[in-house]
Scaffold this active site. Sequence first.
Site, PDB file in Angstrom:
ATOM      1  N   GLY A   1      45.401  73.894  35.200  1.00  0.00           N
ATOM      2  CA  GLY A   1      44.940  73.232  36.426  1.00  0.00           C
ATOM      3  C   GLY A   1      45.475  73.955  37.646  1.00  0.00           C
ATOM      4  N   HIS A   2      46.773  74.267  37.628  1.00  0.00           N
ATOM      5  CA  HIS A   2      47.377  75.018  38.728  1.00  0.00           C
ATOM      6  C   HIS A   2      46.765  76.412  38.820  1.00  0.00           C
ATOM      7  CE1 HIS A   2      50.677  72.213  37.412  1.00  0.00           C
ATOM      8  NE2 HIS A   2      50.669  71.948  38.697  1.00  0.00           N
TER       9      HIS A   2
ATOM     10  N   VAL B   1      40.703  70.249  35.875  1.00  0.00           N
ATOM     11  CA  VAL B   1      40.590  71.049  34.653  1.00  0.00           C
ATOM     12  C   VAL B   1      40.987  70.160  33.483  1.00  0.00           C
ATOM     13  CG1 VAL B   1      41.415  73.096  33.422  1.00  0.00           C
ATOM     14  CG2 VAL B   1      41.136  73.160  35.920  1.00  0.00           C
TER      15      VAL B   1
ATOM     16  N   LEU C   1      44.254  67.823  32.646  1.00  0.00           N
ATOM     17  CA  LEU C   1      45.546  68.490  32.568  1.00  0.00           C
ATOM     18  C   LEU C   1      46.513  67.889  33.578  1.00  0.00           C
ATOM     19  CD1 LEU C   1      44.699  72.268  32.119  1.00  0.00           C
ATOM     20  CD2 LEU C   1      45.388  70.598  30.410  1.00  0.00           C
TER      21      LEU C   1
END
Lengths: 273, 273
Positions: free
Chosen positions: A33-34, A173, A181
């Site tokens: 996700g990050h 995501v 996530l």
Amino acid sequence: MKIISDPLELKEHLKKSNSSVGFVPTMGALHEGHIALIKRARQENEIVVVSIFVNPTQFLAGEDLDKYPKKDDADKKICELSGVDVLFFPTAEDMYSNDEVKICAPNVRGYVLEGATRPGHFSGVLRVVMKLLNIVSPTRAYFGKKDAQQLNLIRLMVKQFFMDVEIVPVDIVRDSDGLALSSRNVYLSKAQREEALKIPKSLYAASKLISKNILDTVKIKEEMHAILSPLEIKYVEVLNRDFEVIEKVQIGNTVILVEVIVGKTRLLDNIWL
Amino acid sequence: MKIISDPLELKEHLKKSNSSVGFVPTMGALHEGHIALIKRARQENEIVVVSIFVNPTQFLAGEDLDKYPKKDDADKKICELSGVDVLFFPTAEDMYSNDEVKICAPNVRGYVLEGATRPGHFSGVLRVVMKLLNIVSPTRAYFGKKDAQQLNLIRLMVKQFFMDVEIVPVDIVRDSDGLALSSRNVYLSKAQREEALKIPKSLYAASKLISKNILDTVKIKEEMHAILSPLEIKYVEVLNRDFEVIEKVQIGNTVILVEVIVGKTRLLDNIWL
């Protein structure tokens, strides 16, 4: 990649350049996700800055401040490989002093949903984000849509305080099984993770109803509650994009938000329609 | 001189230029004290911006928000004659919306002295100043030393939020009889004004004691109380420049602050040693 922990040193470093700066503030324990945020920042800006800071003021007493996952070495590697130019790694002493001026979340929008289950949390979020945005002075700052209310409040703060930054929302995501996530997913046992899949399942069911033109939010929430049962539901809400409660889904202007406790872990998810 | 009321229009207008910007935020009803700020800004910067905005959020219920002196035409003339480039004249609707993110004054330093007699006042001040500083993005912003605690809190906010502006303190301007200039002096009757002169008189007495090396703050405050009597004293305090209470005057690091009520009018004064 430069690693800096002193805010004033970071300000100086970035001041020298006239380039566009993309900023991704995180609490570390980086996941895909990050990485999606970082990739987007990398595409759209000349300089990419990522911050990693587990911000104490957004954790309430009794929450997981001390247990929050820390993966510093992996995080540094991920940032390097993702083409990050500067990694900002401050301590609490770098970011805070005593008896400070504070940011206070809006009375209504800061204390519903997540703000009701974690009162005071958003004041801490907005405070650290205001500081980070002023330290980095980015052209664009990237936030995931999973923390939808956080994103909304940050946008409000930037607007109400006439700040010069574009807030860029980036889609959630999901893991291969559909679970959104989150760094906190590591707290889940295998069985708990199975149970947690009811969350994306409930949102999927909601979107199916809507695709069949069933737009009554009472019906939609009932269906979601049925699927989520017997998990502990903190809220299921259908709102417009201004985060106001609506009785009928408005395509293009709706967010459905869920928060559920699985074991002791707070899990959020949402869809934007 | 351009007159602008829309914050976004002002931001746009100032963005186009690369020049240094000096900013003087005021609540209007301009007097020589404000003119001293404007003159200083005019000397030190290429562009001078003055704002006039009676900020509702810094007035508590029951205070003089509706009566606050308004002298729009005179104010415009003064600004023109003082070489102001842009006069920012927003309405409350331009500056505020509903259910906003707020600034909260520090728990301790925001609620002593003026913050004790007007709890919540400084949260309103800091909120509007943060907005104004972000709208104008000045190189330097000018504040009078008469509102010493306000000046101190604004400096703290700028520091704690890593803001890019130099806060310039400007000395108190006094009327010929010694009374510190304030827009609220117009509320005083002739007799009340005579009584009010005890305020500068008490500060002068304090500085005389100190020049005779009498540095014990208990003695100094006793002397000041004797002179101010029988006026209603809200506070007489001797602090260091970090606004901490001290027991012995430290030359070069001391502020003596007074607040007194004359009739219904709140009057502040101070000396810096």
